[in-house]
Enzyme design. Structure first.
Site, PDB file in Angstrom:
ATOM      1  N   GLU A 173       0.796  -1.243   0.000  1.00 14.35           N
ATOM      2  CA  GLU A 173       0.000   0.000   0.000  1.00 14.35           C
ATOM      3  C   GLU A 173       0.823   1.285   0.000  1.00 14.35           C
ATOM      4  O   GLU A 173       0.529   2.202   0.754  1.00 14.35           O
ATOM      5  CB  GLU A 173      -0.956   0.013   1.213  1.00 14.35           C
ATOM      6  CG  GLU A 173      -1.887  -1.180   1.261  1.00 14.35           C
ATOM      7  CD  GLU A 173      -2.830  -1.157   2.471  1.00 14.35           C
ATOM      8  OE1 GLU A 173      -2.631  -0.316   3.375  1.00 14.35           O
ATOM      9  OE2 GLU A 173      -3.761  -1.970   2.498  1.00 14.35           O
ATOM     10  N   GLU A 192      -6.150 -10.843  -0.759  1.00 16.88           N
ATOM     11  CA  GLU A 192      -6.970 -10.534   0.432  1.00 16.88           C
ATOM     12  C   GLU A 192      -8.444 -10.425   0.045  1.00 16.88           C
ATOM     13  O   GLU A 192      -9.135  -9.482   0.443  1.00 16.88           O
ATOM     14  CB  GLU A 192      -6.511  -9.218   1.074  1.00 16.88           C
ATOM     15  CG  GLU A 192      -5.024  -9.173   1.416  1.00 16.88           C
ATOM     16  CD  GLU A 192      -4.580  -7.898   2.113  1.00 16.88           C
ATOM     17  OE1 GLU A 192      -5.439  -7.124   2.594  1.00 16.88           O
ATOM     18  OE2 GLU A 192      -3.356  -7.673   2.177  1.00 16.88           O
TER      19      GLU A 192
HETATM   20  C1  XIL Z   1      -6.115  -6.161   8.807  1.00 12.93           C
HETATM   21  C2  XIL Z   1      -6.437  -7.333   9.727  1.00 12.93           C
HETATM   22  O1  XIL Z   1      -7.387  -8.162   9.082  1.00 12.93           O
HETATM   23  C3  XIL Z   1      -6.969  -6.830  11.045  1.00 12.93           C
HETATM   24  O2  XIL Z   1      -7.116  -7.902  11.974  1.00 12.93           O
HETATM   25  C4  XIL Z   1      -6.028  -5.775  11.646  1.00 12.93           C
HETATM   26  O3  XIL Z   1      -6.607  -5.225  12.806  1.00 12.93           O
HETATM   27  C5  XIL Z   1      -5.767  -4.672  10.629  1.00 12.93           C
HETATM   28  O4  XIL Z   1      -5.263  -5.237   9.426  1.00 12.93           O
HETATM   29  N1  XIL Z   1      -4.918  -4.617   4.059  1.00 12.93           N
HETATM   30  C6  XIL Z   1      -3.908  -5.424   4.518  1.00 12.93           C
HETATM   31  C7  XIL Z   1      -4.131  -6.277   5.720  1.00 12.93           C
HETATM   32  O5  XIL Z   1      -2.862  -5.525   3.853  1.00 12.93           O
HETATM   33  O6  XIL Z   1      -2.950  -6.495   6.454  1.00 12.93           O
HETATM   34  C8  XIL Z   1      -5.213  -5.719   6.610  1.00 12.93           C
HETATM   35  O7  XIL Z   1      -5.454  -6.661   7.649  1.00 12.93           O
HETATM   36  C9  XIL Z   1      -6.449  -5.418   5.812  1.00 12.93           C
HETATM   37  C10 XIL Z   1      -6.155  -4.401   4.753  1.00 12.93           C
END
Ligand code: XIL
Length: 394
Positions: free
Chosen positions: A175, A293
């Site tokens: 990101e 994701e």
């Molecule tokens: C999120 C997790 O799912 C949560 O448990 C945590 O509190 C915050 O992060 N993009 C990403 C992930 O790359 O690492 C994130 O994960 C969601 C958004």
């Protein structure tokens, strides 16, 4: 006799490759321990994708793995790759400066080995979930930019070095490119306000890949982001990531993959064709691609905890968008994994972050499979004609 010798020589070579972190290390077999006889159910997502060498994964919550039996068996049975949802993030790995905490991530890696799953490492350079000692030190000036660079380098060598030979894909950087709403994009499209870019300049991202490659030369190194798979109207963010990957690869920077997170929301439009086009474009640069994701959220009733969609059309839109994402990946032999973010709706990050939204995963809050699950299962049952991906290590 000659035959027996040959078998022994092959076995010895395989063992040596595992020990030296060669490509056979992707088998994740530890020659020192008894082989695991685990076999996933034939109709699980992971098993159905195996004939075309596509890995199906999920983000694993280590507060539940080996604690909640139903959750644990879903992770073991359904998936052929796992990503630590949080335990490889810096705030967990180094809660106090110099005190490294690999225990929960080690536990996941050994669970994966026992279940023949490959591990996606997540993530080394990210603006979020940084330890307090680091962000405080930077904001109060006790950590200079030169020191910050050394600290990042040390972190990458510590972490990627610790897991050397055990990680299939590393999300090295996460990101760093600007969204349409970010006020200070750089000329190359990175977010000028990103923690790392603002302190160390945009070149730090390529350096992170160089360091990760030195620390673990056989892991596939990924750049990971959201809205880089056709989701945003202009495709400007995808264009910037494409141009950056192209230019750094031309300079010899070791980057071998682009991960599209795939966090969708039924309130916005989404085109599977555009996702496939964007993934194909990255792949044209010679890198692997992955959906890293995937989840599809929608507005839900908040009067109880069941996450019932407020709009009954979402019951169709939610599995449909999952289906479109998977089909975009299936169509491309460069798309090597499809990872869902959260095992079930109660476990998902969505309700805690997006007010009034939920219903984002494949299983409901009682861990029963939803239409999205059976849709992906059906897609994979019908995927025999999809191109076969080269095996891990290629
Ligand atoms: C999120 C997790 O799912 C949560 O448990 C945590 O509190 C915050 O992060 N993009 C990403 C992930 O790359 O690492 C994130 O994960 C969601 C958004």
């Amino acid at each position: 006799m000659r035959r027996a010798h040959r078998i022994m020589a092959v076995a010895a070579a395989a063992t040596a490759a595992v020990l030296t972190g060669g490509s056979a290390a992707y088998a994740l077999g530890n020659p020192a321990t008894a082989p695991s006889h685990f076999r996933p159910p034939a109709d699980s997502l992971g098993a159905l994708a195996a004939p075309i060498n596509l890995r199906i994964g999920n983000a694993v919550n280590m507060d539940k793995l080996n604690v909640d039996a139903t959750y644990t068996s879903l992770v073991a049975n359904q998936y052929s790759t796992v990503t630590p949802e949080n335990v490889m993030k810096w705030e967990v790995i180094e809660p106090a400066q110099g005190q490294l905490n690999f225990a929960p991530a080690d536990q996941l890696v050994s669970f994966a080995q026992q279940h023949h799953q490959l591990v996606r490492g997540h993530t080394l350079l990210w603006h979020s979930q940084l330890p307090g000692w680091l962000t405080t030190g930077v904001s109060n000036g006790t950590i200079s930019n030169a020191q910050l660079r050394d600290i990042l380098k040390r972190h990458i060598f510590d972490e990627a070095g610790h897991f050397r030979g055990k990680i299939w894909q590393w999300d090295v950087a996460n990101e760093v490119f600007a969204n349409s709403w970010d006020p200070n994009p750089l000329p190359n499209g990175m977010n000028g306000d990103d923690f790392w870019v603002s302190h160390l300049g945009p070149g730090i991202v390529a350096d992170a890949f160089r360091w990760a490659h030195q620390a673990d030369p056989h892991a596939l190194l990924f750049y990971n982001d959201f809205n880089i798979g056709g989701e945003d109207g202009t495709n400007a963010k995808a264009d910037a990531v494409y141009a950056w990957v192209k230019s750094v690869r031309a300079q010899g920077v070791p980057i071998q993959g682009v991960g599209n997170q795939g966090h969708l929301d039924t309130q916005y439009g989404f085109s599977g064709t555009r996702l496939q086009d964007d993934l194909a474009r990255y792949a044209g640069l010679g890198v692997k691609v992955a959906i890293t994701e995937a989840d599809v959220r929608t507005f839900v009733e908040t009067t109880d905890s069941l996450q019932t969609p407020t709009d009954s059309l979402a019951l169709f839109a939610q599995p449909f968008e999952f289906d479109q994402m998977l089909k975009a990946c299936l169509a491309l032999s460069s798309c090597i994994s499809f990872t869902i973010w959260g095992v079930d709706d109660a476990d998902s990050w969505v309700p805690g972050v997006f007010t009034g939204e939920g219903y984002a995963t494949l299983y409901d809050t009682k861990l029963q499979p939803k239409t999205a699950y059976t849709t992906l299962q059906q897609d994979l049952k019908l995927s025999a004609g999809a191109p076969r991906r080269p095996g891990p290590g290629h």
